[in-house]
Design a protein around this motif. Structure first.
Motif, PDB file in Angstrom:
ATOM      1  N   UNK A 160      53.300  57.366  18.490  1.00 27.53           N
ATOM      2  CA  UNK A 160      53.470  58.794  18.776  1.00 27.53           C
ATOM      3  C   UNK A 160      53.667  59.591  17.490  1.00 27.53           C
ATOM      4  N   UNK A 161      54.534  59.079  16.601  1.00 26.29           N
ATOM      5  CA  UNK A 161      54.783  59.771  15.339  1.00 26.29           C
ATOM      6  C   UNK A 161      53.540  59.794  14.461  1.00 26.29           C
ATOM      7  N   UNK A 162      52.768  58.717  14.490  1.00 29.12           N
ATOM      8  CA  UNK A 162      51.531  58.683  13.701  1.00 29.12           C
ATOM      9  C   UNK A 162      50.566  59.769  14.170  1.00 29.12           C
ATOM     10  N   UNK A 163      50.464  59.954  15.481  1.00 29.17           N
ATOM     11  CA  UNK A 163      49.600  61.017  16.013  1.00 29.17           C
ATOM     12  C   UNK A 163      50.117  62.400  15.609  1.00 29.17           C
ATOM     13  N   UNK A 164      51.441  62.561  15.585  1.00 29.21           N
ATOM     14  CA  UNK A 164      52.011  63.856  15.186  1.00 29.21           C
ATOM     15  C   UNK A 164      51.733  64.137  13.707  1.00 29.21           C
ATOM     16  N   UNK A 165      51.809  63.108  12.872  1.00 33.03           N
ATOM     17  CA  UNK A 165      51.496  63.287  11.451  1.00 33.03           C
ATOM     18  C   UNK A 165      50.019  63.652  11.289  1.00 33.03           C
ATOM     19  N   UNK A 166      49.152  62.995  12.051  1.00 31.09           N
ATOM     20  CA  UNK A 166      47.722  63.329  11.980  1.00 31.09           C
ATOM     21  C   UNK A 166      47.475  64.772  12.418  1.00 31.09           C
ATOM     22  N   UNK A 167      48.226  65.242  13.404  1.00 35.70           N
ATOM     23  CA  UNK A 167      48.075  66.633  13.845  1.00 35.70           C
ATOM     24  C   UNK A 167      48.467  67.593  12.724  1.00 35.70           C
ATOM     25  N   UNK A 168      49.546  67.278  12.022  1.00 35.97           N
ATOM     26  CA  UNK A 168      49.969  68.113  10.888  1.00 35.97           C
ATOM     27  C   UNK A 168      48.877  68.153   9.827  1.00 35.97           C
ATOM     28  N   UNK A 169      48.275  67.004   9.539  1.00 36.13           N
ATOM     29  CA  UNK A 169      47.227  66.943   8.529  1.00 36.13           C
ATOM     30  C   UNK A 169      45.972  67.684   8.987  1.00 36.13           C
ATOM     31  N   UNK A 170      45.628  67.540  10.262  1.00 34.76           N
ATOM     32  CA  UNK A 170      44.401  68.151  10.772  1.00 34.76           C
ATOM     33  C   UNK A 170      44.497  69.670  10.826  1.00 34.76           C
ATOM     34  N   UNK A 171      45.669  70.172  11.182  1.00 38.85           N
ATOM     35  CA  UNK A 171      45.845  71.617  11.312  1.00 38.85           C
ATOM     36  C   UNK A 171      46.298  72.265  10.012  1.00 38.85           C
ATOM     37  N   UNK A 172      46.766  71.436   9.055  1.00 39.05           N
ATOM     38  CA  UNK A 172      47.270  71.942   7.771  1.00 39.05           C
ATOM     39  C   UNK A 172      48.313  73.034   7.986  1.00 39.05           C
ATOM     40  N   UNK A 173      49.143  72.826   9.002  1.00 39.82           N
ATOM     41  CA  UNK A 173      50.174  73.795   9.348  1.00 39.82           C
ATOM     42  C   UNK A 173      51.546  73.154   9.205  1.00 39.82           C
ATOM     43  N   UNK A 174      52.435  73.798   8.446  1.00 38.74           N
ATOM     44  CA  UNK A 174      53.785  73.270   8.280  1.00 38.74           C
ATOM     45  C   UNK A 174      54.576  73.417   9.582  1.00 38.74           C
ATOM     46  N   UNK A 175      55.221  72.362  10.051  1.00 37.54           N
ATOM     47  CA  UNK A 175      56.112  72.484  11.207  1.00 37.54           C
ATOM     48  C   UNK A 175      57.275  73.421  10.895  1.00 37.54           C
ATOM     49  N   UNK A 176      57.893  73.937  11.928  1.00 43.07           N
ATOM     50  CA  UNK A 176      59.025  74.838  11.750  1.00 43.07           C
ATOM     51  C   UNK A 176      60.231  74.138  11.156  1.00 43.07           C
ATOM     52  N   UNK A 177      61.124  74.937  10.599  1.00 38.45           N
ATOM     53  CA  UNK A 177      62.337  74.390   9.976  1.00 38.45           C
ATOM     54  C   UNK A 177      63.349  73.994  11.042  1.00 38.45           C
ATOM     55  N   UNK A 178      64.038  72.892  10.802  1.00 35.12           N
ATOM     56  CA  UNK A 178      65.035  72.421  11.759  1.00 35.12           C
ATOM     57  C   UNK A 178      66.272  73.317  11.768  1.00 35.12           C
ATOM     58  N   UNK A 179      66.722  73.686  10.578  1.00 34.42           N
ATOM     59  CA  UNK A 179      67.916  74.530  10.422  1.00 34.42           C
ATOM     60  C   UNK A 179      69.108  73.956  11.184  1.00 34.42           C
ATOM     61  N   UNK A 180      69.384  72.677  10.977  1.00 31.15           N
ATOM     62  CA  UNK A 180      70.541  72.047  11.599  1.00 31.15           C
ATOM     63  C   UNK A 180      71.251  71.179  10.561  1.00 31.15           C
ATOM     64  N   UNK A 181      72.112  70.283  10.992  1.00 31.62           N
ATOM     65  CA  UNK A 181      72.943  69.534  10.054  1.00 31.62           C
ATOM     66  C   UNK A 181      72.142  68.608   9.144  1.00 31.62           C
ATOM     67  N   UNK A 182      70.906  68.258   9.547  1.00 32.50           N
ATOM     68  CA  UNK A 182      70.069  67.447   8.665  1.00 32.50           C
ATOM     69  C   UNK A 182      69.795  68.153   7.339  1.00 32.50           C
ATOM     70  N   UNK A 183      69.730  69.480   7.393  1.00 27.94           N
ATOM     71  CA  UNK A 183      69.343  70.249   6.205  1.00 27.94           C
ATOM     72  C   UNK A 183      70.381  70.150   5.093  1.00 27.94           C
ATOM     73  N   UNK A 184      71.640  69.953   5.451  1.00 29.72           N
ATOM     74  CA  UNK A 184      72.694  69.946   4.441  1.00 29.72           C
ATOM     75  C   UNK A 184      72.541  68.791   3.462  1.00 29.72           C
ATOM     76  N   UNK A 185      71.985  67.671   3.927  1.00 28.35           N
ATOM     77  CA  UNK A 185      71.837  66.515   3.035  1.00 28.35           C
ATOM     78  C   UNK A 185      70.382  66.246   2.659  1.00 28.35           C
ATOM     79  N   UNK A 186      69.528  67.246   2.840  1.00 24.73           N
ATOM     80  CA  UNK A 186      68.118  67.088   2.490  1.00 24.73           C
ATOM     81  C   UNK A 186      67.881  67.564   1.061  1.00 24.73           C
ATOM     82  N   UNK A 187      67.226  66.744   0.248  1.00 28.65           N
ATOM     83  CA  UNK A 187      66.963  67.104  -1.147  1.00 28.65           C
ATOM     84  C   UNK A 187      65.973  68.257  -1.259  1.00 28.65           C
ATOM     85  N   UNK A 188      65.241  68.543  -0.175  1.00 36.45           N
ATOM     86  CA  UNK A 188      64.217  69.588  -0.210  1.00 36.45           C
ATOM     87  C   UNK A 188      64.703  70.895   0.404  1.00 36.45           C
ATOM     88  N   UNK A 189      66.009  71.067   0.494  1.00 37.18           N
ATOM     89  CA  UNK A 189      66.599  72.242   1.131  1.00 37.18           C
ATOM     90  C   UNK A 189      66.114  73.539   0.502  1.00 37.18           C
TER      91      UNK A 189
END
Length: 221
Positions: A160-189
């Protein structure tokens, strides 16, 4: 990444790296920034991970007792169009093949690392022609090996995740931001700007009011 061999319907699957699956499992936007914009940023946690992997990413092998250990082993699954590199693969004398993924942080059951090691097991099954019912994640934080079941649920999650990654590549569209607790420890904040994007509608409304021409009557007042 390159195209895989054509499937039964004649349409080739886009290859997906196992590391992209892990990033996407953690945050689809993080994966999109890496895949579409070559974006990446280090912090203390990612540097610790890099230093840890330097010790296991030197290609080589050794045999101790009944276990042969392969390091930095390239793996792939042509049918599923998956490709990656295993930190360590243990080949036991009784025929067992076990991928061992090394992580610098603590282990989270069911987390993104489980996706990566499951994908490794699926690739190794195709390469060695034998079932691999589990993998291992070694956590440097607690110096323990954690067993990961490579069951039907885990396999479906990889596909399922592989298909979602392929969709991101095919559409060349960035997914929306999570804006939750994951962001606090993300190096790409700072690159992602999750809080700004989470308030996009409010910012758009404010900009519309700011730059919308006012009626002439308003200036006369």
């Amino acid at each position: 990444m390159t195209d895989a061999a054509p499937q039964a319907d004649g349409v080739p699957l886009q290859q997906v790296t196992l590391s992209a699956l892990e990033h996407h499992a953690y945050c689809p936007r993080q994966a999109g920034l890496i895949l579409l914009e070559d974006g990446y940023a280090d912090d203390a946690a990612t540097i610790r991970g890099t230093l840890l992997h330097q010790r296991v990413h030197e290609p080589g092998h050794e045999t101790r007792g009944a276990v042969r250990t392969l390091r930095a082993l390239p793996v792939w699954h042509d049918g599923l169009a998956l490709v990656g590199v295993c930190d360590v693969v243990e080949i036991h004398r009784d025929g067992r093949v076990i991928p061992v993924e090394h992580k610098s942080g603590s282990y989270t059951p069911g987390g993104p690392a489980d996706v990566q090691v499951t994908g490794q097991a699926m690739c190794l099954e195709a390469m060695f022609g034998r079932p691999i019912p589990h993998g291992v994640i070694y956590s440097a934080a607690d110096r323990r090996r954690h067993t990961v079941a490579v069951d039907a649920v885990a396999r479906d999650r990889v596909l399922t995740l592989a298909d979602e990654v392929r969709h991101t590549l095919a559409t060349a569209t960035l997914p929306g931001a999570a804006a939750d607790r994951r962001c606090r420890r993300c190096s790409m904040h700072d690159m992602c700007m999750p809080r700004v994007l989470a308030r996009k509608d409010a910012i758009t409304r404010a900009a519309s009011k700011l730059f919308t021409p006012q009626p002439e009557a308003a200036w006369d007042d």
